[in-house]
Design a protein around this motif. Structure first.
Motif, short mmCIF file in Angstrom:
data_model
loop_
_atom_site.label_atom_id
_atom_site.label_comp_id
_atom_site.label_asym_id
_atom_site.label_seq_id
_atom_site.Cartn_x
_atom_site.Cartn_y
_atom_site.Cartn_z
N CYS A 335 0.83 -1.21 0.00
CA CYS A 335 0.00 0.00 0.00
C CYS A 335 0.87 1.26 0.00
CB CYS A 335 -0.88 -0.01 1.25
SG CYS A 335 -1.85 1.48 1.44
N CYS A 338 -2.30 5.93 -1.15
CA CYS A 338 -2.87 6.87 -2.14
C CYS A 338 -4.33 7.18 -1.83
CB CYS A 338 -2.75 6.29 -3.55
SG CYS A 338 -3.81 4.86 -3.82
N CYS A 341 -8.82 3.86 -2.69
CA CYS A 341 -9.82 2.87 -2.28
C CYS A 341 -10.89 3.45 -1.34
CB CYS A 341 -9.13 1.72 -1.58
SG CYS A 341 -8.08 2.26 -0.22
N ILE A 350 -8.92 1.64 5.39
CA ILE A 350 -7.98 0.71 4.74
C ILE A 350 -6.53 1.19 4.76
CG2 ILE A 350 -7.49 -0.55 2.59
CD1 ILE A 350 -10.55 -0.07 1.90
N PRO A 397 -4.60 0.94 -7.34
CA PRO A 397 -3.62 0.87 -8.43
C PRO A 397 -2.52 -0.15 -8.18
CG PRO A 397 -3.35 2.91 -7.18
CD PRO A 397 -4.56 2.22 -6.62
N ILE A 400 -3.87 -4.67 -4.86
CA ILE A 400 -3.80 -5.42 -3.60
C ILE A 400 -5.13 -6.12 -3.37
CG2 ILE A 400 -3.53 -5.17 -1.08
CD1 ILE A 400 -1.92 -2.59 -1.69
S1 SF4 Z 1 -5.91 2.12 -3.16
FE1 SF4 Z 1 -4.51 0.46 -2.65
S2 SF4 Z 1 -2.52 1.49 -2.48
FE2 SF4 Z 1 -4.09 3.08 -2.42
S3 SF4 Z 1 -4.49 3.38 -0.23
FE3 SF4 Z 1 -5.97 1.89 -0.94
S4 SF4 Z 1 -5.00 -0.08 -0.53
FE4 SF4 Z 1 -3.41 1.45 -0.43
#
Ligand code: SF4
Ligand code: SF4
Length: 432
Positions: A335, A338, A341, A350, A397, A400
């Motif tokens: 992660c 960003c 999500c 998250i 992106p 995950i």
């Molecule tokens: S979109 Fe993926 S990388 Fe971005 S904060 Fe959420 S879990 Fe983390």
């Protein structure tokens, strides 16, 4: 964050208007040995003043000890290190009331007594955690002056501010007391050290004027600990940054075998630590980088890095990006915070959960890195609130498998909590 984004983010930050200026610097590499022992480390100018500070500061919290299990300082070795630091132009010494169980300030006062007071900078801190009443503030400050054998402190900090200690410091009017000391000439510059989220930092910066701030900054925490956001907040507010934990408590000198291989391949002569120092020193708003040096070898290696300090080239940034990627392959969730999500329809935080988990994975300290904060989450924000709708997965992106990772993290939390409760009850058989 992929490698290209890592590079882009570092370059964008380098373009932010600096409030510090490089004052001196000669070309050098991380592995070069300064033959001329009179060579001095690079200095940076404090804002637009004539004051210059060494880019490398001596952190006095990990001094050599007589016994690794005890606080007593090996003063003869430590004194030689202080003398060598002064010789190399490292004349910023950062201590704090609780370092070495209170012995650090006493040692610093003794070690620097032989030098003219104007030839070095003293930084020390008041920890609101130790204060109960307003009277304690003056008591602690006067005690510090006595221990440091001085009648003024150059850089004075409120220690380890976070969302709990900042309200406490405000209620006790610690800032107002320190401002009075500043007006009386007992403090030259007033700042704070910080351990929390950027939102809390923004509040502290908004609520009082500060001369400088000390934050945790290194190439792993840049995204993981949200240091980039902290650096941006301070830079935009015109507050110079003093860096703590540039090596993440030494972790960045060991990392993983794959990371070490990447660094050695890129430059066999440069120490692994020099990469981390050059990463933070390449940021223009960094005024001083603190290194808690325990051995004379640490000091000598750092003198090499900071004598004629050389910022990272783009190719070297790429090397660090590769090492960070390799590091993330070792159990941390990929992660990058960003937040694409978010919001989660079920209310799960998250990125915060992944950030905490990664902090534990990199430090190896489950209780301090993860549990201390996660256990206080509202149950609706915990990983267990996930209803596996899959909405976040489509937006991530980094691809995950978010519900899967959340499930694993919460299962570990529950297992450890259960085991701890069992051990506390003194049961003979507890889960492994
Ligand atoms: S979109 Fe993926 S990388 Fe971005 S904060 Fe959420 S879990 Fe983390
Ligand atoms: S899968 Fe879980 S974490 Fe992701 S959006 Fe749905 S409820 Fe939230």
């Amino acid at each position: 964050m992929n490698r290209r984004d890592f590079l882009k983010s570092a370059l964008a930050l380098a373009a932010l208007a600096p409030v510090t200026r490089i004052v001196a610097g000669e070309p050098s590499s991380g592995g070069k040995s300064p033959k001329d022992q009179t060579e001095k480390v690079t200095r940076r100018r404090y804002k637009n003043t004539s004051l210059t500070l060494p880019l490398l500061g001596f952190g006095m919290m990990r001094l050599p000890r007589l016994n690794p299990e005890k606080n007593e300082i090996d003063e003869s070795v430590a004194q030689k290190m202080v003398d060598r630091a002064m010789e190399a132009g490292i004349n910023y010494f950062d201590t704090a009331y609780p370092y070495h169980g209170g012995l650090s300030e006493t040692f610093v006062g003794k070690a620097l007594k032989k030098y003219p007071r104007s030839s070095y900078f003293l930084a020390t801190k008041m920890w609101p955690h130790l204060l109960k009443t307003e009277a304690d503030i003056d008591r602690m400050f006067q005690h510090q002056l006595r221990k440091l054998q001085t009648n003024y402190i150059d850089f004075y900090l409120l220690h380890a501010l976070d969302k709990r200690l900042w309200p406490k410091a405000k209620a006790l009017k610690v800032y107002e007391y320190l401002q009075k000391q500043k007006k009386a000439g007992k403090i030259r510059y007033l700042g704070f050290s910080f351990h929390d989220e950027p939102e809390v930092l923004a509040e502290i910066v908004r609520e009082r004027p500060w001369d400088f701030a000390q934050i945790q900054l290194n190439y792993v925490d840049w995204e993981l600990y949200r240091s980039r956001e902290q650096y941006e907040i301070l830079t935009k507010a015109g507050i110079p940054v003093v860096v703590m934990e540039p090596l993440r408590g030494g972790m960045l000198t060991t990392l993983t075998p794959r990371c070490l291989e990447i660094f050695k391949k890129a430059n066999p002569n440069a120490s692994v630590a020099s990469w981390a120092f050059r990463y933070v020193g390449s940021l223009p708003n960094v005024l001083v980088i603190l290194s808690g040096m325990t051995l004379p070898e640490h000091l000598e290696d750092n003198i090499k890095t900071f004598t004629g300090f050389q910022p990272l080239s783009n190719a070297e940034r790429e090397t660090i990006a590769q090492a960070v990627k390799a590091y993330h392959n070792t159990g941390a969730v990929a992660c990058t915070n960003c937040k694409y999500c978010m919001p989660c329809p079920a209310g799960v935080n998250i990125p915060r959960i992944f950030g905490l988990y990664n902090s534990y994975k990199s430090s190896g300290n489950y209780w301090r890195g993860f549990n201390r904060i996660y256990a206080e989450f509202d149950p609706d924000m915990m990983a267990s609130a996930c209803v596996n709708c899959g909405a976040c997965v489509k937006k991530c992106p980094q691809h995950i498998n978010i519900p899967e990772e959340l499930k694993k993290i919460h299962a570990e939390y529950e297992a450890r909590t259960k085991k701890t409760a069992c051990l506390r009850r003194g049961k003979a058989e507890c889960p492994a």
